[in-house]
Design an enzyme around this catalytic site. Structure first.
Site, PDB file in Angstrom:
ATOM      1  N   CYS A 203      -2.832   7.402   8.333  1.00  0.00           N
ATOM      2  CA  CYS A 203      -1.698   8.298   8.110  1.00  0.00           C
ATOM      3  C   CYS A 203      -0.809   7.779   6.985  1.00  0.00           C
ATOM      4  O   CYS A 203      -0.237   8.558   6.225  1.00  0.00           O
ATOM      5  CB  CYS A 203      -0.870   8.433   9.390  1.00  0.00           C
ATOM      6  SG  CYS A 203      -1.681   9.362  10.692  1.00  0.00           S
ATOM      7  N   CYS A 338      -4.749  -0.432  -4.197  1.00  0.00           N
ATOM      8  CA  CYS A 338      -4.451   0.767  -3.415  1.00  0.00           C
ATOM      9  C   CYS A 338      -3.042   0.594  -2.854  1.00  0.00           C
ATOM     10  O   CYS A 338      -2.201  -0.053  -3.481  1.00  0.00           O
ATOM     11  CB  CYS A 338      -5.482   0.990  -2.318  1.00  0.00           C
ATOM     12  SG  CYS A 338      -5.657  -0.389  -1.152  1.00  0.00           S
TER      13      CYS A 338
END
Length: 380
Positions: A203, A338
């Site tokens: 999420c 990332c």
């Protein structure tokens, strides 16, 4: 198929205060006074006080579940508040178990709350789940989900499981050995083994609509009430697939895997296969005459929040599909990043397998870059 029997024996008769508090349950023929006594005698362990655990805990407390065990090792972050409605703004920085316990006690002081600031693992599962009648798994990572699943199977506990992704969710009830003639299923019947680390966004990487976690967490609490009281048809042997965008809920049958098939061993955390570079060292290298190529493998919406200037932006899925399509020379000096690190590790592995010889990973990802190099950009 006969209905599942009630999971919990009824506790003592209700006093006047309890009769008034739970009057709307007592009016339901499916619950009634006997069902409410079962709820008050029940002990439910909830894994995670986050997006799913928040509504589940609140509705279980409001329903009068007698004892709740809350298991979570995290602290409240401001990014949680968009969906984790059990935590107020003032709780930012506090352990989630403490904030959640305070909310449960404020809602229903009759509930006995046990907290464990820990992450459930095969080594501590039996201790953390001691005395529970059933488990609600609201965890957000595959390592914990499989640990919860395997622990419940070993302890003979039913587990209400769910996962959410953006605007979609899945909900089911796993119970390895339910009363006959019902057939048992667990997470490994749905997903035999966890995916490779970094290949499935969380999420925190992909986003999720806050209201969806409310809908799914409430469904989990409803499944728990059904199991405790022995009412309705729980999601045992079925997976409810929720698509909020289309306002649909599709029920898919889930069959147990062949009895002779052994469960795959739980995934072990990957070891770093590529050199790490710190944000400060990377910042220095970027000002040199031969700066490395910074490959950002996050999604475009993440890049819009914070990014390293001049970076090459290719989402992880595209890197994994064809690492050579990026157009990097085999001997190019590449630093992959990332949000934190797992997706960068997966991308670095794909590049190396495709022939790249000088691949490093940014330690801590963009969050570490923002914290250590460019705090003018927001974290997320």
């Amino acid at each position: 198929m006969p209905p599942l029997p009630p999971l919990v024996d009824p506790g003592p008769p209700l006093d006047r205060g309890a009769t008034e508090r739970y009057a709307r349950h007592l009016l339901l023929p499916a619950v009634g006074e006997l069902g409410q006594r079962r709820l008050r005698a029940a002990h439910v362990a909830v894994i995670g006080a986050g997006g799913l655990g928040s509504p589940a805990l609140l509705y279980l407390a409001a329903a009068g579940v007698g004892r709740l065990t809350i298991i979570d090792d995290d602290v409240v972050d401001v990014t949680n508040l968009q969906r984790q409605v059990i935590h107020p703004d003032a709780a930012v920085g506090q352990p989630k178990v403490d904030s959640a316990a305070a909310a449960v006690r404020a809602l229903n002081p009759d509930v006995d709350v046990i907290t464990h600031r820990a992450r459930l693992s095969p080594g501590n599962a039996a201790e953390l789940l001691a005395g529970a009648h059933l488990v609600l798994d609201g965890s957000d990572n595959f390592e914990t989900r499989y640990a919860v699943n395997d622990a419940c199977a070993a302890l003979g506990l039913p587990c209400v499981w769910a996962s959410v992704y953006r605007l979609q969710a899945q909900v089911s009830v796993f119970w390895a050995d339910p009363p006959a003639p019902h057939r048992g299923t667990d997470l490994r019947d749905l997903f035999p083994a966890p995916p490779a680390p970094g290949t499935v966004p969380t999420c925190g990487d992909a986003g999720v609509l806050g209201a969806l976690t409310g809908q799914v967490g409430s469904t989990m609490a409803g499944e728990a009430v059904k199991l405790i009281c022995g009412i309705g048809t729980p999601l045992l042997g079925r997976v409810a697939f929720v698509d909020l965008a289309d306002a649909t809920v599709t029920h898919l049958p889930l069959a147990p895997r062949p009895a002779h098939t052994a469960s795959p061993a739980p995934a072990t955390p990957p070891t770093h296969q590529h050199p790490l570079v710190t944000p400060t060292d990377l910042a220095a290298e970027l000002t040199s005459e031969t700066p490395p190529v910074v490959l950002d493998v996050r999604e475009p919406a993440e890049v819009a929040i914070a990014a390293i200037p001049g970076s090459l932006r290719v989402p992880l899925a595209d890197v994994l599909a064809d690492p050579t399509a990026i157009g990097l020379a085999p001997d190019a000096d590449v630093v992959v990043h990332c949000k934190v690190q797992p997706r960068a590790e997966a991308a670095a592995a794909a590049l190396t397998q495709a022939g790249a010889s000088r691949v490093r990973v940014l330690a801590g990802g963009i969050l570490a870059w923002v914290r250590e190099v460019d705090p003018s950009q927001p974290a997320y």
